[in-house]
Design an enzyme around this catalytic site. Structure first.
Site, PDB file in Angstrom:
ATOM      1  N   GLU A   1       7.527  14.892  -9.931  1.00  0.00           N
ATOM      2  CA  GLU A   1       7.783  14.581  -8.516  1.00  0.00           C
ATOM      3  C   GLU A   1       9.256  14.225  -8.427  1.00  0.00           C
ATOM      4  O   GLU A   1       9.653  13.097  -8.720  1.00  0.00           O
ATOM      5  CB  GLU A   1       6.974  13.353  -8.066  1.00  0.00           C
ATOM      6  CG  GLU A   1       5.488  13.533  -8.096  1.00  0.00           C
ATOM      7  CD  GLU A   1       4.968  14.466  -7.016  1.00  0.00           C
ATOM      8  OE1 GLU A   1       5.777  14.985  -6.213  1.00  0.00           O
ATOM      9  OE2 GLU A   1       3.757  14.680  -7.015  1.00  0.00           O
TER      10      GLU A   1
ATOM     11  N   CYS B   1      11.478   9.442  -1.473  1.00  0.00           N
ATOM     12  CA  CYS B   1      11.689  10.863  -1.788  1.00  0.00           C
ATOM     13  C   CYS B   1      11.362  11.697  -0.556  1.00  0.00           C
ATOM     14  O   CYS B   1      11.860  12.804  -0.403  1.00  0.00           O
ATOM     15  CB  CYS B   1      10.893  11.289  -3.006  1.00  0.00           C
ATOM     16  SG  CYS B   1       9.160  10.942  -2.871  1.00  0.00           S
TER      17      CYS B   1
HETATM   18  C1  UN1 Z   1       8.132   8.447  -2.953  1.00  0.00           C
HETATM   19  O1  UN1 Z   1       9.056   8.221  -2.184  1.00  0.00           O
HETATM   20  O2  UN1 Z   1       8.342   8.613  -4.186  1.00  0.00           O
HETATM   21  O3  UN1 Z   1       4.789   9.771   1.820  1.00  0.00           O
HETATM   22  C2  UN1 Z   1       6.696   8.463  -2.551  1.00  0.00           C
HETATM   23  C3  UN1 Z   1       5.408   8.723   1.578  1.00  0.00           C
HETATM   24  C4  UN1 Z   1       4.764   7.728   0.649  1.00  0.00           C
HETATM   25  C5  UN1 Z   1       5.046   8.043  -0.763  1.00  0.00           C
HETATM   26  C6  UN1 Z   1       6.481   8.279  -1.089  1.00  0.00           C
HETATM   27  N1  UN1 Z   1       3.345   7.739   0.876  1.00  0.00           N
HETATM   28  O4  UN1 Z   1       6.490   8.465   2.068  1.00  0.00           O
END
Ligand code: UN1
Length: 511
Positions: free
Chosen positions: A264, A298
């Site tokens: 990821e 992310c």
């Molecule tokens: C991340 O930023 O690594 O969809 C995960 C989202 C959260 C998860 C983010 N449920 O923004």
């Protein structure tokens, strides 16, 4: 404590240690000599103890021993342990939320949301523990049957990042444990306390059920800890969250020993805003996705691609909203934007803003440091919006800070092309009331991302869907739908009850 005052070191340290103890963290661990800083005030949360690569080797050995027992526990009983873990998380939601805020600077509501995400994945995994379905199929041979069986992989290594310091581990761990795997976690160096606290709660649930203690382990430390997990052939799968640079190193190293990896990595998430979009809703969607978590998800929205007929109005409204954003102490009531994680993030943000300006961009709001003075090692910034003439190089890169680039388009097809014309492929959104546009965006001609939303921002996904993205985002899928299959191996079984031995494809091999 007001939002505009940065809390003192003593008060934060005390809160951190109290919350960690209530969750069952061994006080020995929080008495080491490794510096551990809070992004809230840039000061120490007290020293901690780091593990070594020898600890990783030992953890893998113990994890494998635990796996030999754990795989024999029926999946619904493994689910019952996760159910108990979910209850303990609910009981300690506030403690964990406080630790998340103290260690990574998330505002209280988002920190509690992160713990809720852990509870949600536990619920999901409990249901899953009775639904690890396989297929059966018809055989081409008489008196034969075809089916698949699913088996756990073994030891799963989880490497997680600072920005979701506990939820991402939970997505992996709740599902992996139900599947019959055991887990070793290398949390972010930034967030050892919330990691130990979460792991202590899981250990309690495991212990109460009589499960082997080493089903879940944590090794805190620097990059060498992650590297040891990556290179250890006893680790069947490495699930790693972080930058694309990190993934480029992890992927080939795990593949080289024929291990499995789940990556990821970076995102560069865009929202297309159509002329038909409901601008009130769009504005709210953009501001949460772009400025929330101080731009450090992310899934953070980094690009808006708005139709030329509404781009000016939308930009003006973004400026107004950004000027009003309450920035400050993430623990104070009403704060919406907390600090950046460290000075490097601030420097990266400034460098990106300079590059954007050099490419003809105009900062229409934000970018400046607020609250803490130059001498403080805490970095609060007003999230920035930059109007760009085109998608220049800096726009195609992920800067892990709150910088939102605004681009415009004339034809919908051009907007989709811009959406996809970046190396990353995590999340994307379209704000529209035009059904045909929406269908095209969701089709194979539309967004090339792993997450494609309509009238919702790019961040804040629920755990029920599979989470992850394409291209430089790494291709992994975690949490919902059938992501569990990534944590198991499939065996295809052919069963012959005919008393004869007919060969497939009509081959004759009679002797
Ligand atoms: C991340 O930023 O690594 O969809 C995960 C989202 C959260 C998860 C983010 N449920 O923004």
């Amino acid at each position: 404590m007001s939002r505009n005052q940065i809390p003192t070191a003593e008060s934060l340290q005390q809160q951190a240690h109290d919350a960690a103890k209530r969750c069952g963290v061994d006080p020995e661990r929080i008495a080491g000599d490794r510096p551990h800083r809070s992004p809230i005030n840039g000061e120490s949360l007290g020293g901690i103890r780091w593990g070594t690569t020898d600890d990783v080797d030992e953890a893998v050995r113990r994890s494998h021993q635990a796996f030999l027992q754990w795989r024999k526990v029926p999946a619904p009983q493994r689910g019952a342990v996760i159910k108990r873990f979910g209850e303990l998380l609910t009981e300690h939601k506030e403690d964990l939320g406080t630790l998340v805020s103290l260690e990574v600077g998330k505002i209280t509501s988002e920190a509690l949301g992160e713990v809720q995400e852990m509870i949600d994945i536990c619920d999901f995994a409990v249901g899953l523990s009775r639904q690890l379905y396989g297929s059966t199929s018809v055989s081409e041979r008489p008196g034969h049957r075809l089916m698949e069986t699913w088996h756990p992989l073994g030891v799963v290594g989880v490497i997680s990042a600072f920005n979701f310091p506990v939820a991402v581990w939970s997505w992996n761990t709740a599902v992996a444990l139900v599947c019959g795997d055991t887990v070793i976690w290398k949390p972010s160096e930034q967030a050892p306390l919330c990691a130990w606290a979460s792991a202590a709660l899981l250990s309690r649930a495991l212990e109460e059920s009589g499960a082997p203690a080493d089903v879940s382990q944590v090794v805190v430390g620097g990059p060498e800890i992650g590297e040891s997990l990556v290179d250890n052939s006893g680790v069947a799968m490495v699930s790693a969250t972080g930058s694309t640079r990190m993934g480029r190193a992890v992927g080939p190293r795990v593949a080289n020993r024929f291990g499995r990896s789940l990556l990821e990595l970076g995102g560069n998430n865009a929202a297309i805003v159509s002329p038909t979009a409901d601008l009130d809703l769009t504005l709210r969607g953009i501001v949460f996705a772009a400025a929330g978590t101080a731009g450090q998800r992310c899934t953070t929205m980094r690009r808006v691609i708005a139709h030329s007929s509404i781009v000016e109005e939308l930009t003006e409204r973004l400026v107004e909203a950004y000027e009003r954003l309450p920035i400050g102490d993430p623990l104070a009531h009403g704060t919406l934007v907390g600090p950046l994680v460290h000075g490097d993030a601030y420097a990266a943000m400034q460098a990106a803003l300079e590059k954007a300006q050099a490419a003809g961009g105009k900062i229409v709001v934000g970018g400046e440091r607020v609250l803490a003075d130059e001498a403080t090692d805490a970095y609060y910034v007003r999230p920035a919006v930059v109007r760009m003439p085109e998608q220049s190089e800096v726009v195609t890169q992920e800067t892990f800070a709150p910088v939102l680039y605004v681009l415009d388009y004339e034809e919908f097809a051009d907007a989709i092309a811009l959406n996809n014309d970046v190396p990353q492929g995590l999340s994307s959104a379209l704000f529209t009331q035009d059904q045909a546009e929406s269908e095209i965006y969701l089709s194979s001609e539309g967004s090339d991302c792993g997450i494609v939303n309509i009238n919702i921002g790019t961040s804040g996904a629920e755990i029920g869907g599979a989470f992850g993205g394409e291209k430089e985002t790494g291709g992994g899928r975690e949490s919902g739908f059938d992501a569990w299959r990534g944590y198991m191996r499939r065996a295809t079984n052919t069963i012959n009850y005919s008393g004869e031995l007919p060969l497939a494809q009509g081959v004759d091999f009679s002797v």
